[in-house]
Design an enzyme around this catalytic site. Structure first.
Site, PDB file in Angstrom:
ATOM      1  N   ASP A   1      13.995  51.332  82.064  1.00 53.75           N
ATOM      2  CA  ASP A   1      13.956  50.118  83.214  1.00 53.75           C
ATOM      3  C   ASP A   1      13.509  50.502  83.938  1.00 53.75           C
ATOM      4  O   ASP A   1      12.971  50.846  84.853  1.00 53.75           O
ATOM      5  CB  ASP A   1      15.774  49.298  83.037  1.00 53.75           C
TER       6      ASP A   1
ATOM      7  N   HIS B   1       8.456  42.313  75.456  1.00 58.89           N
ATOM      8  CA  HIS B   1       8.156  41.776  76.777  1.00 58.89           C
ATOM      9  C   HIS B   1       7.981  42.475  77.831  1.00 58.89           C
ATOM     10  O   HIS B   1       7.677  41.228  78.850  1.00 58.89           O
ATOM     11  CB  HIS B   1      10.230  42.836  76.824  1.00 58.89           C
TER      12      HIS B   1
END
Length: 214
Positions: free
Chosen positions: A52, A125
């Protein structure tokens, strides 16, 4: 909420101690709405298994992105932070193959390499969540996301924390994710991740707070 405290440390005991002090100092005038205890998951990965914040800016560039500049001199040095708590449907997510998961995120799962444009869908994403200025230059924010989990209650999630010199950048990213404004494609990750909260805060400097006191 009216107040947001983002507490980070290498030891959970320090986080606990500071949170306890804040609560003691403020309990006469405030009441808690929510508390989320995040943790570092392996090498900076989300609960979903992917790294992330790969494209997070570093050092001096990060300051330019996160701190308000001369464009708003009254709030110089502050920052706008948007927080959002996401819950993940891990059963659905684990039902995908690794290759299918990679197309949802837009990156390889194990080595974190970005997928090529010929493979990566527009709903990935890392495509749908991007924002650009009028000249096509990518606009960035500083992410400080943390995974959280309570396995016995089936709760798995990501606590999104994004700092920026202007909330318009974060707002555009969210609109692209949920409405598909730039590409027409909404973020495929939202099929597995549900936001259950969202609040915007201004982070003042010490000087700003002192001026308010005076």
């Amino acid at each position: 909420g009216d107040l947001f405290f983002h507490i980070r440390a290498n030891q959970m005991a320090i986080c606990y101690e500071l949170a306890s002090i804040l609560h003691e100092q403020l309990k006469q005038d405030t009441y808690p709405i929510s508390e989320t205890k995040g943790f570092r998951y392996f090498d900076g990965r989300a609960i979903l298994g992917f790294v992330d914040g790969t494209e997070n800016p570093e050092h001096e560039i990060a300051k330019e992105i996160a701190y308000v500049g001369q464009e708003d001199a009254e709030f110089l040095g502050g920052s706008y932070v948007f927080i959002q708590k996401y819950l993940h449907n891990m059963e659905m997510w684990k039902g995908l193959t690794t290759e299918e998961q990679e197309k949802v995120i837009g990156r390889k799962k194990y080595d974190d390499v970005e997928l090529g444009d010929d493979v990566k869908p527009q709903s990935a994403h890392n495509v749908a969540s991007k924002a650009h200025d009028a000249d096509g230059n990518e606009l960035k924010i500083l992410r400080a996301n943390m995974p959280f989990s309570n396995p016995t209650e089936g709760e798995y999630g990501t606590f999104f924390i994004g700092y920026s010199r202007s909330f318009n950048i974060t707002k555009t990213m969210l609109e692209n994710m949920f409405l598909g404004k730039e590409t027409g494609h909404v973020d495929r990750l939202l099929d597995f991740s549900t936001p259950v909260s969202g609040s915007l805060f201004f982070v003042p400097t010490f000087d700003f707070l002192e001026d308010l006191g005076e």
